[in-house]
Design a protein around this motif. Structure first.
Motif, PDB file in Angstrom:
ATOM      1  N   SER A  45       0.836  -1.203   0.000  1.00  0.00           N
ATOM      2  CA  SER A  45       0.000   0.000   0.000  1.00  0.00           C
ATOM      3  C   SER A  45       0.872   1.255   0.000  1.00  0.00           C
ATOM      4  CB  SER A  45      -0.901   0.016   1.236  1.00  0.00           C
ATOM      5  OG  SER A  45      -1.787  -1.065   1.230  1.00  0.00           O
ATOM      6  N   PRO A  46       0.559   2.222  -0.850  1.00  0.00           N
ATOM      7  CA  PRO A  46       1.333   3.466  -0.862  1.00  0.00           C
ATOM      8  C   PRO A  46       1.010   4.394   0.303  1.00  0.00           C
ATOM      9  CG  PRO A  46      -0.386   3.540  -2.538  1.00  0.00           C
ATOM     10  CD  PRO A  46      -0.406   2.154  -1.966  1.00  0.00           C
ATOM     11  N   ASP A  47      -0.092   4.124   1.017  1.00  0.00           N
ATOM     12  CA  ASP A  47      -0.422   4.951   2.171  1.00  0.00           C
ATOM     13  C   ASP A  47       0.165   4.318   3.432  1.00  0.00           C
ATOM     14  OD1 ASP A  47      -2.047   2.788   2.668  1.00  0.00           O
ATOM     15  OD2 ASP A  47      -3.908   3.939   2.846  1.00  0.00           O
ATOM     16  N   GLY A  48      -0.368   4.652   4.584  1.00  0.00           N
ATOM     17  CA  GLY A  48       0.183   4.148   5.836  1.00  0.00           C
ATOM     18  C   GLY A  48      -0.480   2.886   6.352  1.00  0.00           C
ATOM     19  N   SER A  49      -1.116   2.108   5.469  1.00  0.00           N
ATOM     20  CA  SER A  49      -1.862   0.920   5.900  1.00  0.00           C
ATOM     21  C   SER A  49      -0.998  -0.078   6.668  1.00  0.00           C
ATOM     22  CB  SER A  49      -2.471   0.208   4.682  1.00  0.00           C
ATOM     23  OG  SER A  49      -3.416   0.997   4.027  1.00  0.00           O
TER      24      SER A  49
END
Length: 304
Positions: A45-49
């Motif tokens: 995931s490119p976010d903070g998942s």
């Protein structure tokens, strides 16, 4: 109700899931059925998942296994990675779960009890659109004429018409409880789908192998739809839904059924899609349909 023989491996695949994880974890923490391990499979995931899931895992009582993939392998392969790990760890049941879902405190317990009481192989709950009493799915069925599926009760206010336990042919795998033996009979998810229709294909194979799927309406789930794929009208969704619908149909349906799907697709391309999609998406859909047929050829030739 924490029978050691009913150890569940809950498999959830992350991709840009940061905004929904806290509520997902919170509702797992309040489950009356606590005999489970959560398998988190992050598709880079490119976010903070990934970081958030690791932090949340330290704050809960239940065992959590975090698997960080080195690429985005898609939902089908992500699920397979989690399923195989859970089976290796000795889980008797697999619960495929989206993380954009919110559980009631007894959602899992009632699903397990219902499946056992009716000697079924798989079980699904009643699923609402999050924050409403509108049904998202109360089980479902295959609509082979267009190579797709239909959710029972979809978009309807719940007035008690879907409160009966019954066997169904299909339900989306956003929350599906499965006995481990099922995978030995039908195999795992077809990873060619990447996303969308992997559940349709899996449930079709289950039906063809006489595996029983039970709908348990007392078990309730709330679904925040399309948090990671751009929604129903997004280009990503348009492409993969069309590609995989054709791939599913050509792979699984009989000759007459395939002919009907092809005719339906031609009519839809001509008379329906110009009114619901823009020109770019229409072109994308046509390319996706060609790619679906090509994907099957590659699979048959052992390339995919």
């Amino acid at each position: 109700m924490n029978n050691v023989n009913n150890r569940i491996g809950i498999v959830t695949v992350l991709y840009n899931s940061e905004t929904v994880l806290e509520e997902f974890f919170r509702t797992l923490k309040i489950q009356t059925f606590g005999n489970f391990t959560l398998y988190i499979v992050d598709n880079k995931s490119p976010d903070g998942s990934l970081a958030m899931s690791r932090r949340l895992a330290e704050e809960v009582f239940f065992e959590t296994v975090v698997i960080a993939n080195d690429d985005n392998y898609g939902v089908a392969k992500g699920n397979n990675i989690g399923i195989k790990r859970a089976l290796e760890d000795g889980c008797e049941l697999i619960l495929l779960s989206n993380n954009d879902t919110v559980l009631e405190s007894d959602t899992i317990e009632l699903l397990v009890k219902g499946m056992e009481a009716h000697a079924a192989d798989m079980a699904v709950p009643k699923i609402y659109y999050h924050g409403s009493d509108t049904i998202w799915a109360a089980g479902g069925r295959f609509t082979w004429y267009n190579g797709s599926t239909r959710h029972y009760g979809a978009g309807m206010k719940d007035s008690g018409g879907f409160d009966k336990i019954r066997y169904v042919d299909y339900s989306p795998t956003c929350f599906l409880l499965i006995k481990k033996e099922v995978f030995g009979r039908v195999g795992f998810m077809d990873e060619n789908y990447f996303v969308y229709y992997d559940d349709t294909d899996f449930l079709w194979r289950c039906r063809e192998n006489s595996i029983k799927l039970i709908y348990i309406p007392d078990s309730v789930l709330h679904h925040k739809e399309s948090t990671s794929t751009g929604g129903q009208a997004g280009d990503f969704t348009v492409y993969y839904m069309e590609r995989n619908r054709i791939y599913f149909s050509e792979k699984n349906l009989g000759r007459l059924q395939r002919t009907v799907v092809r005719f339906y697709t031609m009519l839809h391309n001509t008379f329906r899609k110009p009114f619901v999609w823009n020109k770019r998406q229409i072109g994308m859909a046509r390319r996706a349909q060609r790619d679906g047929r090509e994907l099957l050829k590659l699979r048959c030739n052992g390339i995919q």
